[in-house]
Design a protein around this motif. Structure first.
Motif, PDB file in Angstrom:
ATOM      1  N   ARG A 193      -3.795   0.329 -11.662  1.00 14.56           N
ATOM      2  CA  ARG A 193      -2.345   0.581 -11.760  1.00 14.56           C
ATOM      3  C   ARG A 193      -1.572  -0.675 -11.387  1.00 14.56           C
ATOM      4  N   CYS A 194      -2.054  -1.392 -10.376  1.00 20.79           N
ATOM      5  CA  CYS A 194      -1.405  -2.637  -9.951  1.00 20.79           C
ATOM      6  C   CYS A 194      -1.512  -3.698 -11.038  1.00 20.79           C
ATOM      7  N   VAL A 195      -2.649  -3.737 -11.716  1.00 26.66           N
ATOM      8  CA  VAL A 195      -2.838  -4.687 -12.815  1.00 26.66           C
ATOM      9  C   VAL A 195      -1.861  -4.375 -13.942  1.00 26.66           C
ATOM     10  N   LYS A 196      -1.710  -3.094 -14.272  1.00 24.19           N
ATOM     11  CA  LYS A 196      -0.760  -2.698 -15.318  1.00 24.19           C
ATOM     12  C   LYS A 196       0.661  -3.108 -14.944  1.00 24.19           C
ATOM     13  N   VAL A 197       1.030  -2.904 -13.687  1.00 22.61           N
ATOM     14  CA  VAL A 197       2.364  -3.291 -13.221  1.00 22.61           C
ATOM     15  C   VAL A 197       2.544  -4.795 -13.353  1.00 22.61           C
ATOM     16  N   ALA A 198       1.556  -5.565 -12.923  1.00 27.33           N
ATOM     17  CA  ALA A 198       1.643  -7.030 -12.996  1.00 27.33           C
ATOM     18  C   ALA A 198       1.782  -7.494 -14.443  1.00 27.33           C
ATOM     19  N   CYS A 199       0.981  -6.941 -15.329  1.00 24.47           N
ATOM     20  CA  CYS A 199       1.061  -7.328 -16.745  1.00 24.47           C
ATOM     21  C   CYS A 199       2.420  -6.993 -17.347  1.00 24.47           C
ATOM     22  N   GLN A 200       2.915  -5.793 -17.055  1.00 29.26           N
ATOM     23  CA  GLN A 200       4.213  -5.399 -17.610  1.00 29.26           C
ATOM     24  C   GLN A 200       5.336  -6.245 -17.022  1.00 29.26           C
ATOM     25  N   LEU A 201       5.248  -6.551 -15.739  1.00 36.07           N
ATOM     26  CA  LEU A 201       6.254  -7.409 -15.106  1.00 36.07           C
ATOM     27  C   LEU A 201       6.298  -8.768 -15.802  1.00 36.07           C
ATOM     28  N   PHE A 202       5.131  -9.346 -16.080  1.00 35.65           N
ATOM     29  CA  PHE A 202       5.082 -10.636 -16.766  1.00 35.65           C
ATOM     30  C   PHE A 202       5.615 -10.525 -18.193  1.00 35.65           C
ATOM     31  N   ARG A 203       5.279  -9.446 -18.901  1.00 34.99           N
ATOM     32  CA  ARG A 203       5.830  -9.249 -20.254  1.00 34.99           C
ATOM     33  C   ARG A 203       7.356  -9.226 -20.216  1.00 34.99           C
ATOM     34  N   ASN A 204       7.899  -8.511 -19.247  1.00 37.64           N
ATOM     35  CA  ASN A 204       9.353  -8.407 -19.145  1.00 37.64           C
ATOM     36  C   ASN A 204       9.987  -9.750 -18.825  1.00 37.64           C
ATOM     37  N   PHE A 205       9.379 -10.504 -17.929  1.00 35.34           N
ATOM     38  CA  PHE A 205       9.955 -11.787 -17.533  1.00 35.34           C
ATOM     39  C   PHE A 205       9.902 -12.821 -18.652  1.00 35.34           C
ATOM     40  N   VAL A 206       8.857 -12.826 -19.447  1.00 36.39           N
ATOM     41  CA  VAL A 206       8.770 -13.834 -20.517  1.00 36.39           C
ATOM     42  C   VAL A 206       9.554 -13.441 -21.761  1.00 36.39           C
ATOM     43  N   ALA A 207      10.181 -12.286 -21.746  1.00 35.87           N
ATOM     44  CA  ALA A 207      10.923 -11.802 -22.916  1.00 35.87           C
ATOM     45  C   ALA A 207      12.197 -12.598 -23.186  1.00 35.87           C
ATOM     46  N   THR A 208      12.801 -13.169 -22.139  1.00 39.18           N
ATOM     47  CA  THR A 208      14.024 -13.949 -22.351  1.00 39.18           C
ATOM     48  C   THR A 208      13.939 -15.261 -21.595  1.00 39.18           C
ATOM     49  N   LYS A 209      14.702 -16.226 -22.069  1.00 40.17           N
ATOM     50  CA  LYS A 209      14.708 -17.536 -21.420  1.00 40.17           C
ATOM     51  C   LYS A 209      15.238 -17.430 -19.989  1.00 40.17           C
ATOM     52  N   GLU A 210      16.253 -16.607 -19.786  1.00 44.03           N
ATOM     53  CA  GLU A 210      16.864 -16.476 -18.467  1.00 44.03           C
ATOM     54  C   GLU A 210      15.865 -15.967 -17.431  1.00 44.03           C
ATOM     55  N   THR A 211      15.156 -14.895 -17.770  1.00 47.78           N
ATOM     56  CA  THR A 211      14.199 -14.359 -16.803  1.00 47.78           C
ATOM     57  C   THR A 211      12.956 -15.238 -16.717  1.00 47.78           C
TER      58      THR A 211
ATOM     59  N   GLY B 131       0.810  -1.216   0.000  1.00 47.12           N
ATOM     60  CA  GLY B 131       0.000   0.000   0.000  1.00 47.12           C
ATOM     61  C   GLY B 131       0.842   1.263   0.000  1.00 47.12           C
ATOM     62  N   GLN B 132       2.091   1.135   0.376  1.00 46.05           N
ATOM     63  CA  GLN B 132       3.004   2.278   0.419  1.00 46.05           C
ATOM     64  C   GLN B 132       3.822   2.427  -0.868  1.00 46.05           C
ATOM     65  N   TRP B 133       3.707   1.462  -1.778  1.00 45.87           N
ATOM     66  CA  TRP B 133       4.495   1.500  -3.000  1.00 45.87           C
ATOM     67  C   TRP B 133       3.949   2.541  -3.971  1.00 45.87           C
ATOM     68  N   ASP B 134       4.839   3.127  -4.734  1.00 45.11           N
ATOM     69  CA  ASP B 134       4.446   4.084  -5.764  1.00 45.11           C
ATOM     70  C   ASP B 134       4.267   3.291  -7.062  1.00 45.11           C
ATOM     71  N   TRP B 135       3.029   2.936  -7.361  1.00 43.16           N
ATOM     72  CA  TRP B 135       2.733   2.070  -8.505  1.00 43.16           C
ATOM     73  C   TRP B 135       3.052   2.740  -9.825  1.00 43.16           C
ATOM     74  N   ASP B 136       2.906   4.057  -9.907  1.00 43.06           N
ATOM     75  CA  ASP B 136       3.243   4.761 -11.141  1.00 43.06           C
ATOM     76  C   ASP B 136       4.741   4.677 -11.424  1.00 43.06           C
ATOM     77  N   LYS B 137       5.550   4.791 -10.378  1.00 46.62           N
ATOM     78  CA  LYS B 137       7.005   4.669 -10.569  1.00 46.62           C
ATOM     79  C   LYS B 137       7.397   3.240 -10.903  1.00 46.62           C
ATOM     80  N   CYS B 138       6.708   2.273 -10.306  1.00 53.54           N
ATOM     81  CA  CYS B 138       6.961   0.868 -10.651  1.00 53.54           C
ATOM     82  C   CYS B 138       6.693   0.642 -12.132  1.00 53.54           C
ATOM     83  N   LEU B 139       5.573   1.154 -12.620  1.00 52.33           N
ATOM     84  CA  LEU B 139       5.231   0.989 -14.029  1.00 52.33           C
ATOM     85  C   LEU B 139       6.241   1.699 -14.919  1.00 52.33           C
ATOM     86  N   TYR B 140       6.645   2.895 -14.514  1.00 50.58           N
ATOM     87  CA  TYR B 140       7.650   3.637 -15.271  1.00 50.58           C
ATOM     88  C   TYR B 140       8.936   2.816 -15.404  1.00 50.58           C
TER      89      TYR B 140
END
Length: 133
Positions: free
Chosen positions: A68-86, A12-21
């Motif tokens: 905003r949390c949903v956007k962060v979660a979706c982007q996090l998953f996009r980033n992780f599936v981008a490479t085999k390592e992540t 609840g204290q996290w800045d979700w906009d900065k996380c997404l950025y």
């Protein structure tokens, strides 16, 4: 540290906009993402927040502000599936496994809410619907 994720466990204290950025910007680069995964708690805390067993993300109220949390979660998953390592990262695979186990459990329950008179007011209860509903 501006996102407050590393220094504070309370989502609840996290800045979700900065996380997404960060996730849409520097952490969209696989090299930077791998470095952050290895050297900080940023991604580990976000993935932990998303896991259904933690009862945090899945139980959030379905409101415009929480998208905003949903956007962060979706982007996090996009980033992780981008490479085999992540994609093979232990925290990421644990999160995916937890989501899969949740979906299987919901399917085994017949996709019916515990209290059928209760309206869908959380991300968890709004995301799954029976085909007959």
């Amino acid at each position: 540290t501006e996102s407050q994720v590393i220094g504070n466990r309370e989502f609840g204290q996290w800045d979700w906009d900065k996380c997404l950025y960060l996730l849409e910007g520097p952490l969209a680069n696989p090299t930077y993402l791998q470095s952050v995964v290895r050297n900080t708690k940023f991604c580990k805390r976000l993935l932990s927040f998303i896991k259904p067993s933690r009862q945090a993300f899945a139980c959030m109220a379905w409101t415009l502000g929480n998208m905003r949390c949903v956007k962060v979660a979706c982007q996090l998953f996009r980033n992780f599936v981008a490479t085999k390592e992540t994609c093979m990262n232990k925290q990421f695979t644990d999160c995916v496994r937890d989501i899969l186990e949740f979906l299987v459990a919901e399917a085994n329950r017949g996709l019916k809410p515990a209290n059928s008179s209760q309206k869908a007011t959380t991300l968890k209860s709004s995301g799954l619907r029976s085909p007959s509903a």
